[in-house]
Structures are given as C-alpha cells and as structure tokens.
Design a protein around this motif. Structure first.
Motif, PDB file in Angstrom:
ATOM      1  N   GLU A 118       7.768   2.065  15.538  1.00  0.00           N
ATOM      2  CA  GLU A 118       9.121   2.174  16.074  1.00  0.00           C
ATOM      3  C   GLU A 118       9.430   1.047  17.050  1.00  0.00           C
ATOM      4  O   GLU A 118      10.536   0.482  17.023  1.00  0.00           O
ATOM      5  CB  GLU A 118       9.310   3.527  16.760  1.00  0.00           C
ATOM      6  N   GLU A 119       8.478   0.713  17.905  1.00  0.00           N
ATOM      7  CA  GLU A 119       8.703  -0.379  18.850  1.00  0.00           C
ATOM      8  C   GLU A 119       8.961  -1.693  18.116  1.00  0.00           C
ATOM      9  O   GLU A 119       9.877  -2.450  18.459  1.00  0.00           O
ATOM     10  CB  GLU A 119       7.504  -0.527  19.786  1.00  0.00           C
ATOM     11  N   ALA A 120       8.158  -1.972  17.084  1.00  0.00           N
ATOM     12  CA  ALA A 120       8.332  -3.204  16.320  1.00  0.00           C
ATOM     13  C   ALA A 120       9.633  -3.206  15.539  1.00  0.00           C
ATOM     14  O   ALA A 120      10.287  -4.243  15.387  1.00  0.00           O
ATOM     15  CB  ALA A 120       7.144  -3.403  15.376  1.00  0.00           C
ATOM     16  N   ALA A 121      10.037  -2.035  15.034  1.00  0.00           N
ATOM     17  CA  ALA A 121      11.306  -1.940  14.310  1.00  0.00           C
ATOM     18  C   ALA A 121      12.481  -2.201  15.247  1.00  0.00           C
ATOM     19  O   ALA A 121      13.449  -2.887  14.881  1.00  0.00           O
ATOM     20  CB  ALA A 121      11.426  -0.569  13.649  1.00  0.00           C
ATOM     21  N   ARG A 122      12.428  -1.643  16.451  1.00  0.00           N
ATOM     22  CA  ARG A 122      13.520  -1.857  17.412  1.00  0.00           C
ATOM     23  C   ARG A 122      13.620  -3.322  17.820  1.00  0.00           C
ATOM     24  O   ARG A 122      14.718  -3.820  18.115  1.00  0.00           O
ATOM     25  CB  ARG A 122      13.316  -0.974  18.646  1.00  0.00           C
ATOM     26  N   ALA A 123      12.491  -4.024  17.812  1.00  0.00           N
ATOM     27  CA  ALA A 123      12.483  -5.449  18.154  1.00  0.00           C
ATOM     28  C   ALA A 123      12.871  -6.332  16.971  1.00  0.00           C
ATOM     29  O   ALA A 123      13.017  -7.547  17.133  1.00  0.00           O
ATOM     30  CB  ALA A 123      11.101  -5.853  18.667  1.00  0.00           C
ATOM     31  N   GLY A 124      13.020  -5.734  15.796  1.00  0.00           N
ATOM     32  CA  GLY A 124      13.355  -6.513  14.595  1.00  0.00           C
ATOM     33  C   GLY A 124      12.163  -7.216  13.985  1.00  0.00           C
ATOM     34  O   GLY A 124      12.322  -8.034  13.070  1.00  0.00           O
ATOM     35  N   ALA A 125      10.969  -6.911  14.461  1.00  0.00           N
ATOM     36  CA  ALA A 125       9.768  -7.563  13.939  1.00  0.00           C
ATOM     37  C   ALA A 125       9.213  -6.860  12.715  1.00  0.00           C
ATOM     38  O   ALA A 125       8.676  -7.503  11.802  1.00  0.00           O
ATOM     39  CB  ALA A 125       8.691  -7.624  15.029  1.00  0.00           C
ATOM     40  N   PHE A 126       9.334  -5.533  12.671  1.00  0.00           N
ATOM     41  CA  PHE A 126       8.866  -4.745  11.537  1.00  0.00           C
ATOM     42  C   PHE A 126      10.051  -4.351  10.670  1.00  0.00           C
ATOM     43  O   PHE A 126      11.081  -3.887  11.191  1.00  0.00           O
ATOM     44  CB  PHE A 126       8.144  -3.488  12.014  1.00  0.00           C
ATOM     45  N   ILE A 127       9.912  -4.517   9.363  1.00  0.00           N
ATOM     46  CA  ILE A 127      10.949  -4.137   8.420  1.00  0.00           C
ATOM     47  C   ILE A 127      10.304  -3.465   7.212  1.00  0.00           C
ATOM     48  O   ILE A 127       9.081  -3.519   7.018  1.00  0.00           O
ATOM     49  CB  ILE A 127      11.769  -5.352   7.926  1.00  0.00           C
ATOM     50  N   VAL A 128      11.123  -2.823   6.409  1.00  0.00           N
ATOM     51  CA  VAL A 128      10.710  -2.420   5.064  1.00  0.00           C
ATOM     52  C   VAL A 128      11.253  -3.479   4.113  1.00  0.00           C
ATOM     53  O   VAL A 128      12.459  -3.741   4.080  1.00  0.00           O
ATOM     54  CB  VAL A 128      11.246  -1.030   4.692  1.00  0.00           C
ATOM     55  N   GLY A 129      10.352  -4.126   3.409  1.00  0.00           N
ATOM     56  CA  GLY A 129      10.752  -5.135   2.434  1.00  0.00           C
ATOM     57  C   GLY A 129      10.955  -4.523   1.058  1.00  0.00           C
ATOM     58  O   GLY A 129      10.356  -3.492   0.718  1.00  0.00           O
ATOM     59  N   ARG A 130      11.793  -5.157   0.275  1.00  0.00           N
ATOM     60  CA  ARG A 130      12.118  -4.673  -1.072  1.00  0.00           C
ATOM     61  C   ARG A 130      12.053  -5.841  -2.040  1.00  0.00           C
ATOM     62  O   ARG A 130      12.524  -6.933  -1.728  1.00  0.00           O
ATOM     63  CB  ARG A 130      13.525  -4.082  -1.063  1.00  0.00           C
TER      64      ARG A 130
ATOM     65  N   ALA B  34       0.754  -8.581 -12.444  1.00  0.00           N
ATOM     66  CA  ALA B  34       1.195  -9.433 -13.553  1.00  0.00           C
ATOM     67  C   ALA B  34       0.275  -9.266 -14.759  1.00  0.00           C
ATOM     68  O   ALA B  34       0.731  -9.229 -15.915  1.00  0.00           O
ATOM     69  CB  ALA B  34       1.235 -10.886 -13.107  1.00  0.00           C
ATOM     70  N   ARG B  35      -1.006  -9.147 -14.509  1.00  0.00           N
ATOM     71  CA  ARG B  35      -1.972  -9.028 -15.611  1.00  0.00           C
ATOM     72  C   ARG B  35      -1.740  -7.768 -16.431  1.00  0.00           C
ATOM     73  O   ARG B  35      -1.773  -7.808 -17.667  1.00  0.00           O
ATOM     74  CB  ARG B  35      -3.400  -9.025 -15.040  1.00  0.00           C
ATOM     75  N   VAL B  36      -1.513  -6.632 -15.771  1.00  0.00           N
ATOM     76  CA  VAL B  36      -1.423  -5.374 -16.518  1.00  0.00           C
ATOM     77  C   VAL B  36      -0.007  -5.081 -17.017  1.00  0.00           C
ATOM     78  O   VAL B  36       0.183  -4.138 -17.786  1.00  0.00           O
ATOM     79  CB  VAL B  36      -1.953  -4.189 -15.686  1.00  0.00           C
ATOM     80  N   LEU B  37       0.972  -5.896 -16.612  1.00  0.00           N
ATOM     81  CA  LEU B  37       2.332  -5.747 -17.135  1.00  0.00           C
ATOM     82  C   LEU B  37       2.480  -6.445 -18.478  1.00  0.00           C
ATOM     83  O   LEU B  37       1.903  -7.514 -18.706  1.00  0.00           O
ATOM     84  CB  LEU B  37       3.341  -6.351 -16.162  1.00  0.00           C
ATOM     85  N   ARG B  38       3.282  -5.875 -19.351  1.00  0.00           N
ATOM     86  CA  ARG B  38       3.644  -6.548 -20.591  1.00  0.00           C
ATOM     87  C   ARG B  38       4.672  -7.635 -20.296  1.00  0.00           C
ATOM     88  O   ARG B  38       5.375  -7.582 -19.281  1.00  0.00           O
ATOM     89  CB  ARG B  38       4.217  -5.522 -21.581  1.00  0.00           C
ATOM     90  N   ILE B  39       4.770  -8.622 -21.168  1.00  0.00           N
ATOM     91  CA  ILE B  39       5.754  -9.689 -20.986  1.00  0.00           C
ATOM     92  C   ILE B  39       7.147  -9.084 -20.915  1.00  0.00           C
ATOM     93  O   ILE B  39       7.513  -8.234 -21.729  1.00  0.00           O
ATOM     94  CB  ILE B  39       5.653 -10.711 -22.128  1.00  0.00           C
ATOM     95  N   GLY B  40       7.912  -9.490 -19.935  1.00  0.00           N
ATOM     96  CA  GLY B  40       9.229  -8.917 -19.703  1.00  0.00           C
ATOM     97  C   GLY B  40       9.207  -7.669 -18.842  1.00  0.00           C
ATOM     98  O   GLY B  40      10.256  -7.151 -18.463  1.00  0.00           O
ATOM     99  N   GLY B  41       7.998  -7.187 -18.524  1.00  0.00           N
ATOM    100  CA  GLY B  41       7.872  -6.012 -17.668  1.00  0.00           C
ATOM    101  C   GLY B  41       8.314  -6.320 -16.248  1.00  0.00           C
ATOM    102  O   GLY B  41       8.363  -7.484 -15.822  1.00  0.00           O
ATOM    103  N   GLU B  42       8.625  -5.285 -15.507  1.00  0.00           N
ATOM    104  CA  GLU B  42       9.200  -5.466 -14.179  1.00  0.00           C
ATOM    105  C   GLU B  42       8.362  -4.780 -13.110  1.00  0.00           C
ATOM    106  O   GLU B  42       7.780  -3.715 -13.348  1.00  0.00           O
ATOM    107  CB  GLU B  42      10.641  -4.948 -14.162  1.00  0.00           C
ATOM    108  N   PHE B  43       8.321  -5.392 -11.950  1.00  0.00           N
ATOM    109  CA  PHE B  43       7.523  -4.972 -10.806  1.00  0.00           C
ATOM    110  C   PHE B  43       8.476  -4.785  -9.635  1.00  0.00           C
ATOM    111  O   PHE B  43       9.151  -5.725  -9.218  1.00  0.00           O
ATOM    112  CB  PHE B  43       6.478  -6.059 -10.524  1.00  0.00           C
ATOM    113  N   LEU B  44       8.537  -3.558  -9.117  1.00  0.00           N
ATOM    114  CA  LEU B  44       9.469  -3.237  -8.041  1.00  0.00           C
ATOM    115  C   LEU B  44       8.717  -2.553  -6.908  1.00  0.00           C
ATOM    116  O   LEU B  44       7.706  -1.880  -7.122  1.00  0.00           O
ATOM    117  CB  LEU B  44      10.576  -2.296  -8.521  1.00  0.00           C
ATOM    118  N   GLY B  45       9.233  -2.705  -5.704  1.00  0.00           N
ATOM    119  CA  GLY B  45       8.569  -2.011  -4.619  1.00  0.00           C
ATOM    120  C   GLY B  45       9.297  -2.039  -3.302  1.00  0.00           C
ATOM    121  O   GLY B  45      10.230  -2.818  -3.086  1.00  0.00           O
ATOM    122  N   LEU B  46       8.850  -1.145  -2.446  1.00  0.00           N
ATOM    123  CA  LEU B  46       9.226  -1.099  -1.038  1.00  0.00           C
ATOM    124  C   LEU B  46       7.932  -1.078  -0.247  1.00  0.00           C
ATOM    125  O   LEU B  46       7.011  -0.322  -0.579  1.00  0.00           O
ATOM    126  CB  LEU B  46      10.033   0.163  -0.730  1.00  0.00           C
ATOM    127  N   ASP B  47       7.853  -1.897   0.803  1.00  0.00           N
ATOM    128  CA  ASP B  47       6.599  -1.946   1.540  1.00  0.00           C
ATOM    129  C   ASP B  47       6.825  -2.350   2.983  1.00  0.00           C
ATOM    130  O   ASP B  47       7.850  -2.950   3.324  1.00  0.00           O
ATOM    131  CB  ASP B  47       5.624  -2.934   0.884  1.00  0.00           C
TER     132      ASP B  47
END
Length: 288
Positions: free
Chosen positions: A269-281, A165-178
């Motif tokens: 992979e084990e955590a993904a199959r259990a639904g515990a691990f995801i990629v968030g957006r 937030a600090r280094v973005l200009r006002i109205g700037g956008e922050f996007l990601g996958l993690d």
C-alpha cells in the motif's frame, strides 16, 4: 524451509533468486489460509470500476482477460500460478475453454483439484505442480496462456516469457496481470518502496511494463499491450478488508502468518500510494 531460514532468505536479494522455490512454497504454506479467510479463492487484485463490490470486480477482471484473449470453447488454455484454482474455474465456466493450471505449491494444487471436483468441472479444468520457468509441457501445447500475479515470484522473467512462447501454438496469445514497479524508478526509489515488497512477500524482484515488453519481444511475441492496468484509486481499494469477511477469531492463525500478511500489505500500500508499485497488464501474440 523453516521460518528462520525463510526470514534469512527473503532478506537477501541473491538468496531470493537462488532459493525461490522453497521460499515461495514456505510463504504460501504460511499465509494461504489467511488470504483465503479474507479474500476467498481468487486472491489477486481486482480492477475496480466505479463502486462495484470486490466480488463483482474480481469476476469482471477475470472476464476481461477471457474477453480480450477471445477465449472460446475448444481452446486449450494454461493458467500459470493457478493458486487455489478460483480464476481457472471461473474463466472456464464463463468462456467454455479447457484449462490446465500449474502452481509451485502442492497444497494449492490439491485444493484446486478438490474444488474442480466439487464443481463437477474436472473434465475441463485440471491442476498440477509446475514451475513457470520450466513448464512441464511439450512445445505448441496451448492456444492461450494467462497469469494472475504469479510472474512476480519468478526470478527470471525472461525465461518465463520464453517458456510461455515455447508451449504456445503459433498465433497463440499470452495475457496477464502482475505486480510490477512503475517505469523509470530510480534505484533509491526501488530500494525505498520495492525492496520491502520483495522481502515481505517472497518476491525475487519486480520488473516494469517496459521491461516486460522487452522480454516478450525477445521471446518471439508481438506486443499488443503492456501498460499500467488501473488507476491508483482503483488499486488502493484492494487494500481494504472486504466487509463480508468472517471475523478473525483468537487462535485462528499463528503470529507469523498474520505478521507476514500485515507487513506485506503495508509495504504494497505504501508503494502504491507513492506510485512506485503498480499492477501491470500485457497482451502478446506468438509470431511464426
């Protein structure tokens, strides 16, 4: 940090927080060549659609971030956790923006800079060593920020959001996958599925999309999106070794590197199959 120290730190959650910088650097010093051998210079997860190849899915995933953020020529964009520069170079070529990449690992920055020079893009894409929780830039420096699977390595995700937030200009956008854990995990589920990921992949901890939304709002962002990025079926395709990967030859890497990659992949992979691990957006806009 040597391999023994790294093993001690990764097995202890408080130490992972206290020593995250040398921990993450040692991890990537060890495994980058393995990742690069099998998955190339863009070793983030791809959001597969239908039966497209991994190469096409990676490009589509990177283009999705640029399209959703409405990247266009003349914009200054920051890539946090740039790795070997693959996404930055691809997104700059696709959208025409200027990109600065930062990464904790000096050898990542060196390789990324060499690749920018080789592609004759050094005038629009540059790389430097930096920490996402302590960004080496003045306030209001960028129009957009994006992340591919780097926030997970930071022990204070709230501080990371504040820095963006600090280094973005006002109205700037922050996007990601993690990398994230799914919303609503019990402590027992987190201990069973998330802790092995953290230990074997040099990750201090994983947050959920709901937690990410909270950190973004508290940092002065309007949250436009914060959710699970893809279906379980799409996510699981990432654990398949690409068919066009070069063969693994005896003596290519030491046992430690291969063990870390295999243990981390199994835990993910084990955590993904259990639904515990995801990629968030997520997609957020800086308010005045």
């Amino acid at each position: 940090m040597d391999d023994l120290e790294h093993a001690i730190v990764t097995a202890d959650p408080p130490l992972r927080v206290q020593q995250y910088r040398p921990m993450v650097r040692r991890y990537y010093e060890c495994i980058t060549s393995v990742y690069r051998h099998f998955w190339g210079d863009c070793y983030h997860f791809a959001l597969f659609r239908d039966r497209e190849s991994r190469t096409d899915a990676l490009a589509a995933t990177e283009h999705m971030i640029a399209d959703e953020g409405r990247f266009r020529p003349g914009m200054d964009v920051l890539d946090v956790g740039c790795g070997l520069g693959g996404p930055a170079l691809n997104i700059a070529a696709y959208s025409g923006v200027s990109i600065t990449g930062v990464d904790l690992c000096e050898h990542h920055v060196r390789i990324a800079s060499e690749r920018a020079l080789a592609r004759k893009m050094q005038d629009r894409v540059s790389f430097r060593v930096g920490d996402g929780m302590h960004l080496p830039f003045a306030d209001d420096s960028f129009d957009r920020i994006y992340v591919f699977e780097a926030g997970c390595h930071m022990p204070d995700k709230a501080a990371f959001c504040r820095e963006c937030a600090r280094v973005l200009r006002i109205g700037g956008e922050f996007l990601g996958l993690d990398w994230m854990q799914s919303n609503g995990l019990t402590q027992a589920e987190a201990d069973r599925y998330i802790e092995p990921i953290c230990q074997f992949c040099s990750v201090p901890d994983l947050i959920s999309p709901a937690m990410m939304s909270n950190y973004l709002r508290r940092s002065g962002f309007e949250v436009l999106r914060s959710e699970e990025a893809c279906s379980q079926q799409s996510l699981l395709r990432n654990f398949q070794v690409p068919e066009d990967a070069p063969p693994l030859l005896p003596g290519d890497w030491d046992a430690t590197a291969l063990q870390r990659v295999s243990r981390g992949g199994f835990a993910l992979e084990e955590a993904a199959r259990a639904g515990a691990f995801i990629v968030g957006r997520w997609h957020a806009r800086k308010l005045a």
